[in-house]
Structure formats: structure tokens, C-alpha cells
Design a protein around this motif. Structure first.
Motif, PDB file in Angstrom:
ATOM      1  N   LYS A  65       0.780  -1.145   0.066  1.00 47.12           N
ATOM      2  CA  LYS A  65      -0.097  -0.099  -0.060  1.00 47.12           C
ATOM      3  C   LYS A  65       0.968   1.253   0.050  1.00 47.12           C
ATOM      4  O   LYS A  65       1.721   1.481   0.793  1.00 47.12           O
ATOM      5  N   ILE A  66       0.639   2.160  -0.829  1.00 49.20           N
ATOM      6  CA  ILE A  66       1.390   3.311  -0.957  1.00 49.20           C
ATOM      7  C   ILE A  66       0.677   4.641  -0.678  1.00 49.20           C
ATOM      8  O   ILE A  66       1.510   5.765  -0.342  1.00 49.20           O
ATOM      9  N   ALA A  67      -0.614   4.725  -0.935  1.00 54.03           N
ATOM     10  CA  ALA A  67      -1.342   5.914  -0.679  1.00 54.03           C
ATOM     11  C   ALA A  67      -2.738   5.549  -0.609  1.00 54.03           C
ATOM     12  O   ALA A  67      -3.344   4.883  -1.024  1.00 54.03           O
ATOM     13  N   GLU A  68      -3.643   6.461   0.003  1.00 49.77           N
ATOM     14  CA  GLU A  68      -4.951   6.711  -0.057  1.00 49.77           C
ATOM     15  C   GLU A  68      -5.513   7.416  -1.167  1.00 49.77           C
ATOM     16  O   GLU A  68      -4.891   8.562  -1.573  1.00 49.77           O
ATOM     17  N   LEU A  69      -6.413   7.107  -2.140  1.00 50.08           N
ATOM     18  CA  LEU A  69      -6.921   7.700  -3.125  1.00 50.08           C
ATOM     19  C   LEU A  69      -7.420   9.117  -3.009  1.00 50.08           C
ATOM     20  O   LEU A  69      -7.011   9.966  -3.597  1.00 50.08           O
ATOM     21  N   SER A  70      -8.062   9.138  -1.512  1.00 51.04           N
ATOM     22  CA  SER A  70      -8.716  10.610  -1.476  1.00 51.04           C
ATOM     23  C   SER A  70      -7.403  11.468  -0.940  1.00 51.04           C
ATOM     24  O   SER A  70      -7.894  12.817  -0.937  1.00 51.04           O
ATOM     25  N   SER A  71      -6.449  11.020  -0.865  1.00 51.96           N
ATOM     26  CA  SER A  71      -5.028  12.028  -0.082  1.00 51.96           C
ATOM     27  C   SER A  71      -4.390  12.462  -1.569  1.00 51.96           C
ATOM     28  O   SER A  71      -3.654  13.455  -1.515  1.00 51.96           O
ATOM     29  N   LYS A  98      -2.568  -0.935  -8.247  1.00 44.86           N
ATOM     30  CA  LYS A  98      -4.018  -1.124  -8.619  1.00 44.86           C
ATOM     31  C   LYS A  98      -4.805  -0.416  -7.177  1.00 44.86           C
ATOM     32  O   LYS A  98      -4.220   0.009  -6.287  1.00 44.86           O
ATOM     33  N   ILE A  99      -6.123  -0.187  -7.287  1.00 42.85           N
ATOM     34  CA  ILE A  99      -6.907   0.350  -6.338  1.00 42.85           C
ATOM     35  C   ILE A  99      -7.863  -0.710  -5.698  1.00 42.85           C
ATOM     36  O   ILE A  99      -8.428  -1.422  -6.450  1.00 42.85           O
ATOM     37  N   GLU A 100      -7.961  -0.757  -4.450  1.00 39.76           N
ATOM     38  CA  GLU A 100      -8.876  -1.624  -3.623  1.00 39.76           C
ATOM     39  C   GLU A 100      -9.302  -0.719  -2.645  1.00 39.76           C
ATOM     40  O   GLU A 100      -8.664   0.044  -1.657  1.00 39.76           O
ATOM     41  N   ASN A 101     -10.724  -0.374  -2.676  1.00 33.95           N
ATOM     42  CA  ASN A 101     -11.521   0.609  -1.975  1.00 33.95           C
ATOM     43  C   ASN A 101     -10.912   2.006  -2.145  1.00 33.95           C
ATOM     44  O   ASN A 101     -10.855   2.287  -2.992  1.00 33.95           O
ATOM     45  N   ASP A 102     -10.294   2.648  -1.004  1.00 34.69           N
ATOM     46  CA  ASP A 102      -9.546   3.848  -1.042  1.00 34.69           C
ATOM     47  C   ASP A 102      -8.074   3.821  -1.315  1.00 34.69           C
ATOM     48  O   ASP A 102      -7.417   4.751  -1.241  1.00 34.69           O
ATOM     49  N   SER A 103      -7.412   2.576  -1.232  1.00 32.57           N
ATOM     50  CA  SER A 103      -6.200   2.413  -1.005  1.00 32.57           C
ATOM     51  C   SER A 103      -5.621   2.387  -2.544  1.00 32.57           C
ATOM     52  O   SER A 103      -6.072   1.398  -3.358  1.00 32.57           O
ATOM     53  N   ILE A 104      -4.362   2.726  -2.588  1.00 34.87           N
ATOM     54  CA  ILE A 104      -3.565   2.405  -3.993  1.00 34.87           C
ATOM     55  C   ILE A 104      -2.446   1.507  -3.568  1.00 34.87           C
ATOM     56  O   ILE A 104      -1.630   1.973  -2.690  1.00 34.87           O
ATOM     57  N   TYR A 105      -2.248   0.411  -4.385  1.00 35.16           N
ATOM     58  CA  TYR A 105      -1.132  -0.490  -4.026  1.00 35.16           C
ATOM     59  C   TYR A 105      -0.171  -0.515  -5.289  1.00 35.16           C
ATOM     60  O   TYR A 105      -0.726  -0.404  -6.299  1.00 35.16           O
ATOM     61  N   ALA A 106       1.010  -0.738  -4.904  1.00 34.28           N
ATOM     62  CA  ALA A 106       1.942  -1.074  -5.904  1.00 34.28           C
ATOM     63  C   ALA A 106       2.038  -2.771  -6.326  1.00 34.28           C
ATOM     64  O   ALA A 106       2.149  -3.368  -5.081  1.00 34.28           O
ATOM     65  N   ILE A 107       1.727  -3.104  -7.398  1.00 35.31           N
ATOM     66  CA  ILE A 107       1.872  -4.554  -7.443  1.00 35.31           C
ATOM     67  C   ILE A 107       2.911  -4.991  -8.085  1.00 35.31           C
ATOM     68  O   ILE A 107       3.047  -6.455  -8.723  1.00 35.31           O
ATOM     69  N   GLY A 108       4.009  -4.265  -8.897  1.00 30.55           N
ATOM     70  CA  GLY A 108       4.963  -4.879  -9.896  1.00 30.55           C
ATOM     71  C   GLY A 108       5.631  -3.578 -10.564  1.00 30.55           C
ATOM     72  O   GLY A 108       5.246  -2.470 -10.111  1.00 30.55           O
TER      73      GLY A 108
END
Length: 194
Positions: A68-74, A166-176
Motif C-alpha cells: 500500500k502506497i497511498a489513499e486515493l482520497s489524499s 491497483k486500487i482496492e477501496n480507497d487504497s492504492i497499491y504497488a503490485i509490480g
């Protein structure tokens, strides 16, 4: 004065010298083999990783950690967020470009992330919000984050490595990572996972 003779005086002494040499060669060979096994299994000090939860559950499609790298809302348009991925010291920028771009994610498909290391000599590229480009101050290479991080002008010969998101809920994830990070022979070797 009599000189000392270091040559074996009989056949038995000659065998003792050969056995000693043989044992030395075997010991060196065994030690090198043990170091080789340690290196290949990741047990050397330079490649030992401190496992985090994200590393224990790697992305099943590519082996990269899911972090997880950030919240989409931020996230704000043209205000990049710096983060390390997939190893400590591999610095990247998460940017909302404010317009739809290929490989973008989010509600407007405008969010991208790239490794900051210039592909010319590894200097950190910074985001220029007025031009919407990534710029390396060392030799003036400019990259276009809206078009795969490709070189616009300058010494760089390859696009910046793109961080898959990728985004899940409000969280942005690095996946590769798409592309090789400057200075690494493999993006997942020779470092500590984030």
C-alpha cells in the motif's frame, strides 16, 4: 653454515605434503561451494531481506510484493507522492496527472507511478507540474509520464520503469514494475524489501 632443506626426506614425508595440499584444496573448494549455495539461496548479508507482511504474500502473477502506497482520497492533481518500491532505496513517484492516460488508474484513469532513477546515469528525475514531465537535472533528460514514461529529449535511452498499480477501496497499491530500474540487474535482488 648449513642450509635447511625443506624437501621431503623420504617417500612418507612426500605423501604428507601432498595430503596437506590436497586437504587445503578440498577445504577451499568446499568453502567456495558453501558460499555459492548461500548466495543462491539469498543468505548472504547483501541480499538478506527483512520480511514484511507484503513480502510474505507476493503478487502471484509476478513475484513482486503488494504494498500500500497511498489513499486515493489524499492524492492531489500534480502533487506527486514519493515512495520506495520494491526495495528500500528504489524511489518512485505516484502522480495524478489530472487527465486520462494509457495505463492510468483511478476514477479518471489519470494516476500513474514511475521509478525516479534516470535511465542515463541514475540521477533522480523530478516532476515538473507546469510541463507535466519528469526531468533529470544531471543531463537534462525529460520523460513523459502521460505516455509510458518515454524519453522526450536528453541522454536517456529508455523509458522510466513504470510501477504497476491497483486500487482496492480507497487504497492504492504497488503490485509490480514494468522495466528494469537503473543500476539493478534484477529489480528484486540485492536489497531489502519495503
Amino acid at each position: 653454515m648449513e642450509q635447511e632443506n625443506h624437501q621431503p626426506s623420504n617417500e612418507r614425508d612426500k605423501d604428507a605434503v601432498l595430503i596437506s595440499r590436497r586437504r587445503t584444496v578440498k577445504a577451499i573448494g568446499g568453502g567456495l561451494a558453501a558460499l555459492g549455495v548461500a548466495y543462491l539461496t539469498g543468505c548472504t548479508p547483501s541480499t538478506r531481506n527483512t520480511m514484511t507482511e507484503s513480502v510474505r504474500t507476493p503478487n502471484p502473477t509476478n513475484g513482486y510484493p503488494i504494498v500500500k502506497i497511498a489513499e486515493l482520497s489524499s492524492l492531489k492533481i500534480d502533487q506527486p507522492i514519493s515512495f520506495e518500491y520494491p526495495l528500500r532505496g528504489q524511489v518512485n513517484l505516484l502522480i495524478d496527472l489530472g487527465k486520462k492516460v494509457e495505463n492510468g488508474i483511478g476514477p479518471s484513469n489519470s494516476i500513474v507511478a514511475y521509478n525516479q532513477s534516470c535511465q542515463h546515469m541514475g540521477c533522480p528525475a523530478t516532476y515538473n507540474s507546469e510541463r507535466k514531465t519528469l526531468f533529470c537535472p544531471c543531463h537534462q533528460t525529460t520523460y513523459d509520464p502521460s505516455f509510458h514514461g518515454t524519453v522526450v529529449v536528453g541522454q536517456g535511452k529508455a523509458a522510466l520503469p513504470r510501477i504497476e498499480l491497483k486500487i482496492e477501496n480507497d487504497s492504492i497499491y504497488a503490485i509490480g514494475v514494468k522495466g528494469l530500474i537503473y543500476g539493478y540487474r534484477n529489480n528484486l535482488l540485492d536489497g531489502e524489501y519495503v
